[in-house]
Design a protein around this motif. Structure first.
Motif, short mmCIF file in Angstrom:
data_model
loop_
_atom_site.label_atom_id
_atom_site.label_comp_id
_atom_site.label_asym_id
_atom_site.label_seq_id
_atom_site.Cartn_x
_atom_site.Cartn_y
_atom_site.Cartn_z
N THR A 85 0.83 -1.20 0.00
CA THR A 85 0.00 0.00 0.00
C THR A 85 0.87 1.25 0.00
OG1 THR A 85 -0.13 -0.08 2.42
CG2 THR A 85 -1.89 -1.16 1.19
N SER A 86 0.34 2.32 -0.54
CA SER A 86 1.06 3.59 -0.55
C SER A 86 0.89 4.30 0.78
CB SER A 86 0.53 4.47 -1.69
OG SER A 86 -0.85 4.72 -1.53
N GLY A 87 1.68 5.33 0.96
CA GLY A 87 1.62 6.06 2.22
C GLY A 87 2.89 5.90 3.02
N ASN A 88 2.83 6.36 4.26
CA ASN A 88 4.03 6.39 5.10
C ASN A 88 4.25 5.11 5.90
OD1 ASN A 88 4.65 9.04 4.31
ND2 ASN A 88 3.25 9.89 5.86
N GLU A 89 3.27 4.22 5.96
CA GLU A 89 3.43 3.02 6.76
C GLU A 89 4.46 2.08 6.14
OE1 GLU A 89 -0.63 2.16 9.17
OE2 GLU A 89 -0.54 1.39 7.13
N LYS B 113 9.18 -8.33 16.90
CA LYS B 113 8.96 -7.03 17.53
C LYS B 113 8.54 -6.00 16.48
CE LYS B 113 12.20 -7.66 21.38
NZ LYS B 113 13.50 -7.25 21.97
N TYR B 114 9.20 -6.01 15.32
CA TYR B 114 8.83 -5.07 14.26
C TYR B 114 7.43 -5.35 13.75
CZ TYR B 114 13.36 -2.77 13.67
OH TYR B 114 14.49 -2.01 13.85
N LEU B 115 7.09 -6.62 13.56
CA LEU B 115 5.77 -6.97 13.04
C LEU B 115 4.67 -6.58 14.03
CD1 LEU B 115 6.49 -10.47 11.43
CD2 LEU B 115 6.26 -8.25 10.27
N ALA B 116 4.98 -6.69 15.32
CA ALA B 116 4.00 -6.30 16.33
C ALA B 116 3.81 -4.78 16.35
CB ALA B 116 4.44 -6.79 17.70
N GLU B 117 4.91 -4.04 16.18
CA GLU B 117 4.84 -2.58 16.22
C GLU B 117 4.34 -1.99 14.91
OE1 GLU B 117 7.65 1.29 17.37
OE2 GLU B 117 8.45 -0.76 17.52
N TYR B 118 4.68 -2.68 13.79
CA TYR B 118 4.30 -2.19 12.47
C TYR B 118 3.60 -3.31 11.70
CZ TYR B 118 7.87 1.30 13.66
OH TYR B 118 8.61 2.26 14.28
N PRO B 119 2.34 -3.56 11.98
CA PRO B 119 1.64 -4.65 11.28
C PRO B 119 1.48 -4.42 9.78
CG PRO B 119 0.12 -3.37 12.65
CD PRO B 119 1.50 -2.91 13.00
N SER B 120 1.85 -3.23 9.31
CA SER B 120 1.80 -2.94 7.87
C SER B 120 2.91 -3.64 7.10
CB SER B 120 1.89 -1.43 7.64
OG SER B 120 3.08 -0.91 8.22
N ILE B 121 3.93 -4.14 7.79
CA ILE B 121 5.06 -4.79 7.10
C ILE B 121 4.60 -6.07 6.42
CG2 ILE B 121 7.27 -5.97 7.44
CD1 ILE B 121 7.85 -3.99 9.70
N LYS B 122 4.85 -6.18 5.13
CA LYS B 122 4.48 -7.36 4.34
C LYS B 122 5.69 -8.21 3.95
CE LYS B 122 0.32 -5.38 3.76
NZ LYS B 122 0.61 -3.94 3.80
N VAL B 123 6.85 -7.56 3.88
CA VAL B 123 8.04 -8.20 3.32
C VAL B 123 9.19 -8.07 4.32
CG1 VAL B 123 9.79 -8.04 1.50
CG2 VAL B 123 7.36 -7.83 0.93
N VAL B 124 9.90 -9.18 4.55
CA VAL B 124 11.09 -9.16 5.41
C VAL B 124 12.23 -9.78 4.62
CG1 VAL B 124 12.14 -9.95 7.56
CG2 VAL B 124 9.70 -9.37 7.51
N GLN C 112 11.23 -17.94 8.03
CA GLN C 112 10.35 -17.59 6.91
C GLN C 112 8.89 -17.97 7.15
OE1 GLN C 112 12.15 -18.87 3.21
NE2 GLN C 112 13.96 -17.61 3.55
N ASP C 113 8.58 -18.30 8.40
CA ASP C 113 7.20 -18.53 8.78
C ASP C 113 6.51 -17.23 9.20
OD1 ASP C 113 9.06 -18.52 10.96
OD2 ASP C 113 7.45 -19.20 12.29
N LEU C 114 7.25 -16.13 9.25
CA LEU C 114 6.73 -14.92 9.89
C LEU C 114 5.90 -14.04 8.98
CD1 LEU C 114 9.83 -14.00 12.11
CD2 LEU C 114 7.77 -15.29 12.73
N THR C 115 6.15 -14.05 7.67
CA THR C 115 5.32 -13.32 6.71
C THR C 115 5.24 -14.13 5.42
OG1 THR C 115 7.01 -12.06 5.47
CG2 THR C 115 6.31 -11.15 7.59
N TYR C 116 4.39 -13.68 4.49
CA TYR C 116 4.28 -14.32 3.18
C TYR C 116 5.38 -13.82 2.23
CZ TYR C 116 -0.34 -16.33 4.13
OH TYR C 116 -1.39 -17.06 4.63
#
Length: 246
Positions: free
Chosen positions: A31-35, A115-126, A206-210
């Motif tokens: 998604t676009s934006g600052n997240e 910790k990052y995924l909990a704080e920033y649930p917008s993260i899709k890619v690691v 690699q179980d943490l995101t798609y």
């Protein structure tokens, strides 16, 4: 795939099954934006490169550095720079997970990512950015290198983990789909830059995101300059891939 990317399948998964999977896009929506959408991090933060382009290497150099201007953090910085320039929200973690001990590094980096995924649930890619270590018998170091637009670049390799039934990775094919898209775009844009994707029985958190992948940028015989150029080019392929998910 529409391009000429290759996948090295070392699993028991049938070729036809793998081909059918990578024909699909992963369930990622950027998604676009600052997240933040992307997290760049390093399980083996201190991995580093040769600083000079020479016909020999120093056998006493262990290709490790705590200097973030010379290790994987510097390579990650280049990826972050490229993503930021096109407006993709990205975070970069420089935590040292593998010093003073390599043992348990992936456990520690998993906690960082969580910790990052909990704080920033917008993260899709690691993306876990590493450098490889390739040696022939006798200890001769190999530098996977190509030339792109007249400049030497370290070749890169994506690793997508496969679950052997013991790793609790039910969605591992999502990561493979993502790797295949990046590989396909990189192969179309820079035909000699990518080594085959390694699809293997690995976990690597690699179980943490798609969109969780490990990328090896060059090897311990490549120069930092070659790795940084590669990071720039890999970023171009990653950006093209992410833009297909908006």
């Amino acid at each position: 795939q529409k391009g000429s990317g290759f996948i090295r399948n070392t699993t028991k998964g049938a070729r036809d099954v793998v081909l059918a999977e990578i024909a699909n896009k992963p369930d990622i929506t950027i998604t676009s934006g600052n997240e933040p959408q992307v997290l760049i991090m390093h399980t083996h933060t201190t991995e580093s490169y040769e600083l000079q382009d020479a016909d020999f290497y120093d056998k006493t150099y262990n290709a490790r550095s705590l200097d973030n201007s010379q290790n994987m953090v510097r390579v990650g910085d280049e990826i972050v720079k490229q993503l930021e320039e096109v407006g993709i929200g990205v975070l970069h973690d420089s935590t040292v997970h593998a010093y003073p001990s390599y043992n348990g590094a992936y456990d520690r980096s998993a906690e960082t990512v969580k910790k990052y995924l909990a704080e920033y649930p917008s993260i899709k890619v690691v993306i876990d950015v590493h450098r490889d270590a390739i040696e022939r018998d006798g200890g001769v170091r190999v530098a996977p290198t190509t030339e792109i637009n007249g400049k030497k670049a370290a070749q890169f390799m994506l690793i997508a983990g496969c679950d052997d039934g013991t790793m609790n990775m039910p969605n591992y094919m999502q990561n493979l789909r993502f790797a295949a898209m990046i590989q396909d775009n990189a192969s179309a844009m820079f035909p000699t830059l990518a080594r085959p994707v390694l699809f293997s029985y690995r976990h690597y958190n690699q179980d943490l995101t798609y969109g969780s992948l490990l990328v090896e940028v060059g090897g311990h015989a490549n120069t930092l300059e070659e790795a940084l150029y590669s990071a720039e080019l890999v970023s171009d392929a990653l950006i093209k891939t992410l833009n297909e998910h908006t």
